[in-house]
Write a protein that holds these residues in place. Sequence first.
Motif, PDB file in Angstrom:
ATOM      1  N   ASN A   1     -11.726 -70.096 -66.297  1.00 20.08           N
ATOM      2  CA  ASN A   1     -11.277 -69.013 -65.421  1.00 20.08           C
ATOM      3  C   ASN A   1      -9.791 -68.729 -65.586  1.00 20.08           C
ATOM      4  OD1 ASN A   1     -13.785 -68.587 -64.389  1.00 20.08           O
ATOM      5  ND2 ASN A   1     -13.425 -69.695 -62.491  1.00 20.08           N
ATOM      6  N   SER A   2      -8.991 -69.763 -65.854  1.00 21.64           N
ATOM      7  CA  SER A   2      -7.549 -69.557 -66.000  1.00 21.64           C
ATOM      8  C   SER A   2      -7.208 -68.800 -67.274  1.00 21.64           C
ATOM      9  CB  SER A   2      -6.815 -70.898 -65.964  1.00 21.64           C
ATOM     10  OG  SER A   2      -7.231 -71.698 -67.046  1.00 21.64           O
ATOM     11  N   GLU A   3      -8.126 -68.763 -68.235  1.00 21.85           N
ATOM     12  CA  GLU A   3      -7.880 -68.063 -69.488  1.00 21.85           C
ATOM     13  C   GLU A   3      -8.339 -66.609 -69.460  1.00 21.85           C
ATOM     14  OE1 GLU A   3      -8.367 -71.704 -72.664  1.00 21.85           O
ATOM     15  OE2 GLU A   3     -10.174 -70.760 -71.857  1.00 21.85           O
ATOM     16  N   ILE A   4      -9.072 -66.223 -68.426  1.00 25.91           N
ATOM     17  CA  ILE A   4      -9.560 -64.855 -68.329  1.00 25.91           C
ATOM     18  C   ILE A   4      -8.417 -63.947 -67.901  1.00 25.91           C
ATOM     19  CG2 ILE A   4     -11.130 -63.305 -67.113  1.00 25.91           C
ATOM     20  CD1 ILE A   4     -13.028 -65.687 -66.805  1.00 25.91           C
ATOM     21  N   GLN A   5      -8.167 -62.922 -68.693  1.00 34.95           N
ATOM     22  CA  GLN A   5      -7.115 -61.968 -68.374  1.00 34.95           C
ATOM     23  C   GLN A   5      -7.697 -60.853 -67.504  1.00 34.95           C
ATOM     24  OE1 GLN A   5      -3.850 -62.350 -69.247  1.00 34.95           O
ATOM     25  NE2 GLN A   5      -4.508 -64.332 -70.002  1.00 34.95           N
ATOM     26  N   THR A   6      -7.098 -60.615 -66.365  1.00 33.12           N
ATOM     27  CA  THR A   6      -7.568 -59.544 -65.502  1.00 33.12           C
ATOM     28  C   THR A   6      -6.419 -58.573 -65.273  1.00 33.12           C
ATOM     29  OG1 THR A   6      -7.047 -60.862 -63.544  1.00 33.12           O
ATOM     30  CG2 THR A   6      -9.312 -60.933 -64.323  1.00 33.12           C
TER      31      THR A   6
ATOM     32  N   ALA B   1     -12.906 -50.269 -60.880  1.00 34.11           N
ATOM     33  CA  ALA B   1     -12.881 -51.170 -62.028  1.00 34.11           C
ATOM     34  C   ALA B   1     -14.277 -51.303 -62.604  1.00 34.11           C
ATOM     35  CB  ALA B   1     -12.368 -52.540 -61.593  1.00 34.11           C
ATOM     36  N   LEU B   2     -14.337 -51.859 -63.810  1.00 38.80           N
ATOM     37  CA  LEU B   2     -15.606 -52.086 -64.490  1.00 38.80           C
ATOM     38  C   LEU B   2     -16.096 -53.507 -64.245  1.00 38.80           C
ATOM     39  CD1 LEU B   2     -14.769 -50.458 -67.937  1.00 38.80           C
ATOM     40  CD2 LEU B   2     -16.115 -49.459 -66.072  1.00 38.80           C
TER      41      LEU B   2
ATOM     42  N   ILE C   1     -13.938 -56.587 -62.728  1.00 42.90           N
ATOM     43  CA  ILE C   1     -14.308 -57.179 -61.443  1.00 42.90           C
ATOM     44  C   ILE C   1     -15.130 -58.422 -61.748  1.00 42.90           C
ATOM     45  CG2 ILE C   1     -15.631 -56.905 -59.328  1.00 42.90           C
ATOM     46  CD1 ILE C   1     -14.949 -53.985 -59.319  1.00 42.90           C
ATOM     47  N   ASN C   2     -14.555 -59.564 -61.441  1.00 44.36           N
ATOM     48  CA  ASN C   2     -15.206 -60.846 -61.683  1.00 44.36           C
ATOM     49  C   ASN C   2     -14.678 -61.839 -60.653  1.00 44.36           C
ATOM     50  OD1 ASN C   2     -12.658 -61.877 -62.794  1.00 44.36           O
ATOM     51  ND2 ASN C   2     -13.133 -60.535 -64.515  1.00 44.36           N
TER      52      ASN C   2
ATOM     53  N   ILE D   1     -11.512 -61.051 -58.094  1.00 46.50           N
ATOM     54  CA  ILE D   1     -11.813 -60.985 -56.653  1.00 46.50           C
ATOM     55  C   ILE D   1     -10.985 -62.018 -55.896  1.00 46.50           C
ATOM     56  CG2 ILE D   1     -13.607 -61.439 -54.939  1.00 46.50           C
ATOM     57  CD1 ILE D   1     -15.558 -60.090 -56.911  1.00 46.50           C
ATOM     58  N   ALA D   2     -10.849 -63.202 -56.447  1.00 43.08           N
ATOM     59  CA  ALA D   2     -10.032 -64.228 -55.805  1.00 43.08           C
ATOM     60  C   ALA D   2      -8.573 -63.787 -55.712  1.00 43.08           C
ATOM     61  CB  ALA D   2     -10.149 -65.546 -56.563  1.00 43.08           C
ATOM     62  N   ARG D   3      -8.067 -63.144 -56.760  1.00 41.13           N
ATOM     63  CA  ARG D   3      -6.679 -62.664 -56.749  1.00 41.13           C
ATOM     64  C   ARG D   3      -6.464 -61.616 -55.672  1.00 41.13           C
ATOM     65  NH1 ARG D   3      -5.184 -60.513 -62.341  1.00 41.13           N
ATOM     66  NH2 ARG D   3      -3.185 -60.208 -61.328  1.00 41.13           N
ATOM     67  N   VAL D   4      -7.397 -60.672 -55.542  1.00 37.80           N
ATOM     68  CA  VAL D   4      -7.268 -59.614 -54.541  1.00 37.80           C
ATOM     69  C   VAL D   4      -7.373 -60.216 -53.135  1.00 37.80           C
ATOM     70  CG1 VAL D   4      -8.391 -57.560 -53.584  1.00 37.80           C
ATOM     71  CG2 VAL D   4      -8.006 -57.748 -56.041  1.00 37.80           C
ATOM     72  N   ALA D   5      -8.320 -61.133 -52.933  1.00 36.16           N
ATOM     73  CA  ALA D   5      -8.485 -61.759 -51.621  1.00 36.16           C
ATOM     74  C   ALA D   5      -7.229 -62.534 -51.225  1.00 36.16           C
ATOM     75  CB  ALA D   5      -9.696 -62.680 -51.631  1.00 36.16           C
ATOM     76  N   LEU D   6      -6.652 -63.269 -52.157  1.00 33.66           N
ATOM     77  CA  LEU D   6      -5.431 -64.019 -51.874  1.00 33.66           C
ATOM     78  C   LEU D   6      -4.270 -63.082 -51.551  1.00 33.66           C
ATOM     79  CD1 LEU D   6      -3.846 -66.653 -51.703  1.00 33.66           C
ATOM     80  CD2 LEU D   6      -3.510 -66.513 -54.180  1.00 33.66           C
TER      81      LEU D   6
END
Length: 64
Positions: free
Chosen positions: A3-8, A20-21, A26-27, A31-36
């Motif tokens: 998960n830390s390697e996934i670029q969003t 978003a697609l 959207i993954n 979602i965790a970044r937006v919620a935080l």
Amino acid sequence: MSNSEIQTPKPQFGTDGWRALYPEQINKVSIARVALAFAMYLKEQNLQGEVIIGYDPRMGSGLL
């Protein structure tokens, strides 16, 4: 790939919400970044009360 390697990309919001697609933009990570970010905003503004979260019934949303 972890998960830390996934670029969003930075989320884009329109009049109907997050644009978003799935699953490219959207993954679980995005979602965790937006919620935080939203939680931090509420805390910084000292806002209290209920938060209502809508549910998206489209493909794959149950996984998120």
